[in-house]
Design a protein around this motif. Sequence first.
Motif, short mmCIF file in Angstrom:
data_model
loop_
_atom_site.label_atom_id
_atom_site.label_comp_id
_atom_site.label_asym_id
_atom_site.label_seq_id
_atom_site.Cartn_x
_atom_site.Cartn_y
_atom_site.Cartn_z
N CYS A 1 0.83 -1.21 0.00
CA CYS A 1 0.00 0.00 0.00
C CYS A 1 0.86 1.26 0.00
O CYS A 1 0.67 2.15 -0.83
N TYR B 1 -5.38 4.26 -5.43
CA TYR B 1 -5.08 2.96 -4.83
C TYR B 1 -6.28 2.40 -4.07
O TYR B 1 -6.41 1.17 -3.93
N CYS C 1 -7.36 -1.46 -2.97
CA CYS C 1 -7.03 -1.86 -1.61
C CYS C 1 -7.93 -2.98 -1.09
O CYS C 1 -9.15 -2.84 -1.05
#
Length: 211
Positions: free
Chosen positions: A128, A174, A178
């Motif tokens: 991440c 993102y 995720c």
Amino acid sequence: MRTEDLIADLAASPTATASPSRGFAVALAAGWIIALLGLVLFLGSPLSAVPNTGMLPFAVKTGFAVAFTAAAISASLAAGRPGQKLALRATLIAIPFAVLLALAILELTSTARSDWPQLFFRTTYATCITAIALASLPVLAAALWAYREMAPTRPALAGLLVGLSAGAAAAVAYALYCPETTAAFLLAAYTPAALVPALAGWLVGPKLLRW
């Protein structure tokens, strides 16, 4: 030509001056599209994790990232206009984090203390941070290039806010990938990831944004 005549001619000119704020927004959008294309290239199709995580965690992640981005952009624009009240807009950045912190506290109170590390540091923690930091690079480059048309009186602070905007925008991209579901993870991973481009902007701001 008299001064009054020159002023009248300039006022009557149909040529419009491009808005620096609009250019900044366009640059952010262009950088974000490049960042998303990069994530598609390396991570595949977006939204693939939603069937496993559910819509509520996805909405929390996306909502947090979008609110964070909007507040950071607003503060960046204020920092680029002399005389603007920057303190209030900068304070707004804390609101999405405050909401996230409240959700994280609820998670902690309903979870055994021995399981707390699992709320913050999941298996995709490093992925991440890396993905958001790298995805922020094209956004940061485009945003800094456009921001040079503005007039920041504190280039280092302006650079930090522009970098924070880039990091937040990358977090939005993102968030479409995720696979994590806890608010605690968002605090522990998204925050330092967004601070990477913010630090870069703070370092290069005095050189690139000076006028």
